[in-house]
Design a protein around this motif. Structure first.
Motif, PDB file in Angstrom:
ATOM      1  N   ALA A  78       6.309   8.291  -6.924  1.00  0.00           N
ATOM      2  CA  ALA A  78       6.858   9.538  -6.644  1.00  0.00           C
ATOM      3  C   ALA A  78       5.289  10.810  -6.366  1.00  0.00           C
ATOM      4  O   ALA A  78       5.062  11.308  -7.153  1.00  0.00           O
ATOM      5  CB  ALA A  78       7.943  10.064  -6.762  1.00  0.00           C
ATOM      6  N   LEU A 101       9.502   6.643 -10.574  1.00  0.00           N
ATOM      7  CA  LEU A 101       9.912   7.526  -9.555  1.00  0.00           C
ATOM      8  C   LEU A 101       8.654   6.657  -8.295  1.00  0.00           C
ATOM      9  O   LEU A 101       7.806   6.838  -8.266  1.00  0.00           O
ATOM     10  CB  LEU A 101      10.092   8.156  -9.876  1.00  0.00           C
ATOM     11  N   ASP A 148       8.530   6.780  -3.891  1.00  0.00           N
ATOM     12  CA  ASP A 148       8.743   6.900  -2.283  1.00  0.00           C
ATOM     13  C   ASP A 148       8.428   6.093  -1.573  1.00  0.00           C
ATOM     14  O   ASP A 148       7.539   5.383  -2.059  1.00  0.00           O
ATOM     15  CB  ASP A 148       7.731   8.263  -2.215  1.00  0.00           C
ATOM     16  N   THR A 174      13.202   8.464  -2.432  1.00  0.00           N
ATOM     17  CA  THR A 174      12.655   8.918  -3.494  1.00  0.00           C
ATOM     18  C   THR A 174      13.539   8.206  -4.431  1.00  0.00           C
ATOM     19  O   THR A 174      14.946   8.079  -4.687  1.00  0.00           O
ATOM     20  CB  THR A 174      12.530   9.725  -4.031  1.00  0.00           C
TER      21      THR A 174
END
Length: 197
Positions: A89, A163, A165, A156
């Motif tokens: 992310a 994390l 994406d 996300t």
């Protein structure tokens, strides 16, 4: 024969004698270059493949991807399009390749109350539980794929304490805004309900 004819015949003979045959192609050298080029391309391909495998090894701490529940509930939204990859992310060039997340493919997305079901023909399917969703936004690029502004739906989510994406492009890009609103609304509702408990 007149002197002029003799002169013309002599010049023609002289010119013909000066002409040389065309250079013969050196097939051995040409084949050698082609073999060398083929070996170089094979080496580059092998190095790229090894780099991909090494990246997957470095990301080996990422747990297996969750599968969809038996009863996910009715679909809120569905979409077909392309999956362009997942990254760490906020770092759109740090591609995640573990568990097939780096493989680009066709995709069928389904959003339910349980979460986001990602079905990828020819690649590993995965499911993002509603509690793991963190944000949805429009963006223009992910993992080496750059589109027009807002041409990519980026979701996300959290997996294994990281994390991630994930980038999707719908066959009908006008749907992206509706998806962003629906996912963010679902996240807000889940956060509010969690805070009340």
């Amino acid at each position: 024969m007149t002197p002029a004819t003799w002169l013309a015949a002599g010049l023609a003979t002289g010119l013909a004698a000066e002409k040389k045959s065309a250079a013969v192609t050196d097939w051995g050298a040409r084949i050698g270059w082609l073999v060398g080029l083929a070996l170089f391309v094979a080496l580059v391909y092998w190095l790229m493949r090894e780099g991909w495998k090494w990246r997957a090894t470095l990301q080996g701490d990422l747990p297996e991807l969750p599968g969809a529940p038996a009863e996910p509930g009715p679909a809120k939204l569905t979409m077909t399009g392309r999956y362009h990859g997942s990254t760490t992310a906020g770092q759109w060039l740090d591609r995640i390749v573990a568990h097939g997340l780096g493989t680009r493919s066709r995709v069928e997305l389904t959003l339910t109350d349980a979460g986001l079901d990602v079905v990828r023909p020819g690649a590993t399917d995965f499911f993002v539980p509603a509690a793991s969703l963190r944000e949805a936004r429009l963006d223009k690029g992910i993992a080496g794929k750059v589109l027009t502004e807002g041409g990519l739906l980026v979701v996300t989510w959290e997996h294994g304490g990281r994390l991630l994406d994930s980038g999707f492009r719908s066959d009908r890009a006008a749907e992206h805004t509706e998806w962003v609103e629906a996912i963010n609304s679902m996240i807000e509702t889940n956060t509010t309900e969690g805070a009340e408990r």
